[in-house]
Motif scaffolding. Structure first.
Motif, short mmCIF file in Angstrom:
data_model
loop_
_atom_site.label_atom_id
_atom_site.label_comp_id
_atom_site.label_asym_id
_atom_site.label_seq_id
_atom_site.Cartn_x
_atom_site.Cartn_y
_atom_site.Cartn_z
N UNK A 74 143.48 36.79 -7.72
CA UNK A 74 142.32 37.66 -7.46
C UNK A 74 141.07 36.92 -7.91
N UNK A 75 140.16 36.72 -6.96
CA UNK A 75 138.95 35.97 -7.29
C UNK A 75 137.91 36.88 -7.92
N UNK A 76 137.80 38.07 -7.42
CA UNK A 76 136.81 38.99 -7.97
C UNK A 76 137.05 40.40 -7.49
N UNK A 77 136.59 41.35 -8.28
CA UNK A 77 136.69 42.76 -7.91
C UNK A 77 135.28 43.33 -7.95
N UNK A 78 134.88 43.97 -6.88
CA UNK A 78 133.53 44.52 -6.83
C UNK A 78 133.61 46.02 -6.53
N UNK A 79 132.67 46.72 -7.12
CA UNK A 79 132.55 48.14 -6.83
C UNK A 79 131.59 48.27 -5.65
N UNK A 80 132.13 48.72 -4.52
CA UNK A 80 131.31 48.84 -3.31
C UNK A 80 130.54 50.14 -3.34
N UNK A 81 131.25 51.20 -3.65
CA UNK A 81 130.60 52.51 -3.66
C UNK A 81 131.24 53.35 -4.75
N UNK A 82 130.39 54.05 -5.46
CA UNK A 82 130.93 54.93 -6.50
C UNK A 82 131.14 56.31 -5.92
N UNK A 83 132.09 57.01 -6.50
CA UNK A 83 132.30 58.39 -6.10
C UNK A 83 131.14 59.21 -6.63
N UNK A 84 130.60 60.09 -5.80
CA UNK A 84 129.39 60.80 -6.23
C UNK A 84 129.66 61.71 -7.42
N UNK A 85 130.85 62.32 -7.41
CA UNK A 85 131.23 63.15 -8.56
C UNK A 85 132.46 62.53 -9.19
N UNK A 86 132.52 62.60 -10.50
CA UNK A 86 133.70 62.06 -11.17
C UNK A 86 134.94 62.82 -10.72
N UNK A 87 136.00 62.08 -10.42
CA UNK A 87 137.24 62.74 -10.01
C UNK A 87 137.84 63.45 -11.21
N UNK A 88 138.38 64.62 -10.98
CA UNK A 88 138.93 65.39 -12.11
C UNK A 88 140.42 65.15 -12.26
N UNK A 89 140.92 64.20 -11.52
CA UNK A 89 142.33 63.81 -11.64
C UNK A 89 142.37 62.33 -11.98
N UNK A 90 143.46 61.94 -12.64
CA UNK A 90 143.62 60.52 -12.95
C UNK A 90 144.17 59.76 -11.76
#
Lengths: 135, 217
Positions: free
Chosen positions: B151-167
């Motif tokens: 794995x060369x790199x991991x990028x966050x493309x888009x964040x979830x607008x609301x935090x997920x309430x499940x793991x």
């Protein structure tokens, strides 16, 4: 995990849409990606109204297999996840296969859908080259 | 008629005799006699042999109290020298990648894979992420090891607008909740980043990119 009676999507243009596994060749276990299986065509693919009306030649060319035909096939996607040597795990949403003749040549001339790159290890490079994408 | 009738007086007599004897014995100090006979019977004891005892082997705990933690740390310094990956998935980081975010994994050999993160499995060096995407309209799920050298790199493309309430967002496999293809989101993100250039992009992303480059060298 493809075994007796499993219904599999057929992703080539041989004319089969859904096939049923009747035997896994050279293995006593459920088939994985790259395994050769024997299938029965359960559902034919209809290639739209224009191919149906536009001359019998194209229809004949499209429908290389008929419902009830017994053919060999290669599994190209499995819904069962499998681990690669580098530790990554792959899982597809469906089971898919490609029909081949007894010599191992694909019956269809085109594939629509992603296939697993394990096919290369199992010497199915021809199918891999037909596929639009592999993972 | 009564066979035991004769026995009863006899028994009584013997009991009386015993009592009588006991009275006699008390007068003649039988205890002394007993001890003398015992002393005669028992041989003089040899001095006790010393039982050899051995010291316990040196404890491994003294050398290394927690070898697994030490091994994990050494592996991390090897596989993640800059600590960028650790930071991206550590819970202490407020900008941590969470489930529900769209992540892009760039690989050393092969195409990058993007998908929505359904699960993060935090296990030290074995930490992995489960991404779900769609390729040619077929749902694909991939587990990647975060610290894999592949794995060369991991990028966050888009964040979830609301935090997920499940793991674990396994419900996103259901057609009702499926996100579908993330290709457009990824393309938009890449275009934006290319337009901003290396300097103007988000600080975290640029830092990560530099880190990965350094790691590759």
């Amino acid at each position: 995990m493809i075994q007796l009676k499993t219904l599999i999507n057929c992703i080539d243009n041989s004319g089969a849409a859904v096939v049923e596994c009747v035997n896994v060749l050279r293995s006593k276990r459920p088939a994985k990606v790259g395994d050769r299986i024997v299938v029965v065509v359960q559902k034919q693919r209809n290639f739209g109204p224009e191919s149906g009306s536009g001359g019998s030649v194209s229809v004949g060319a499209a429908h290389k297999v008929r419902r009830g035909d017994i053919r060999h096939a290669v599994v190209v996607r499995t819904a069962k996840k499998y681990q690669r040597p580098d530790g990554s795990v792959v899982k597809f949403d469906d089971n898919a296969c490609v029909l081949i003749n007894k010599a191992g040549e694909p019956i269809g001339s085109r594939l629509n859908g992603i296939v697993a790159s394990e096919l290369r290890d199992k010497k199915w490079s021809k199918i891999l080259s037909l596929a639009p994408m592999h993972l | 008629m009564r066979p035991l009738a004769r026995l009863k007086p006899l028994l009584r007599l013997s009991r009386a005799c015993k009592q009588h004897q006991r009275f006699l014995s008390t007068t003649t100090e039988p205890a002394n006699a007993w001890t003398s006979t015992l002393a005669a019977l028992t041989k003089p004891r040899k001095p006790a042999k010393e039982i050899p005892t051995f010291k316990p082997p040196p404890s491994a705990r003294q050398i290394c109290a927690d070898p697994i933690a030490a091994l994990t740390a050494s592996q991390l310094t090897q596989l993640d020298p800059t600590g960028a990956r650790t930071r991206l998935f550590s819970r202490k980081n407020p900008e941590v990648a969470r489930v529900g975010d769209v992540l892009l994994v760039r690989l050393k050999n092969g195409d990058p894979f993007a998908g929505v993160c359904l699960n993060i499995r935090r296990r030290g060096i074995d930490t992995g992420i489960l991404l779900r995407g769609q390729l040619t309209r077929v749902g694909v799920e991939m587990w990647y090891k975060v610290y894999s050298p592949n794995v060369e790199g991991i990028e966050v493309v888009q964040r979830r607008e609301k935090r997920a309430r499940r793991a674990r967002l396994y419900y996103m496999r259901m057609p009702k909740h499926d996100m579908g293809s993330v290709e457009n989101i990824v393309r938009q993100y890449q275009r934006k980043r290319a337009a901003l250039g290396t300097g103007g992009s988000k600080s975290k992303d640029s830092a990560k990119k530099n880190n990965t480059k350094r790691g590759r060298k």
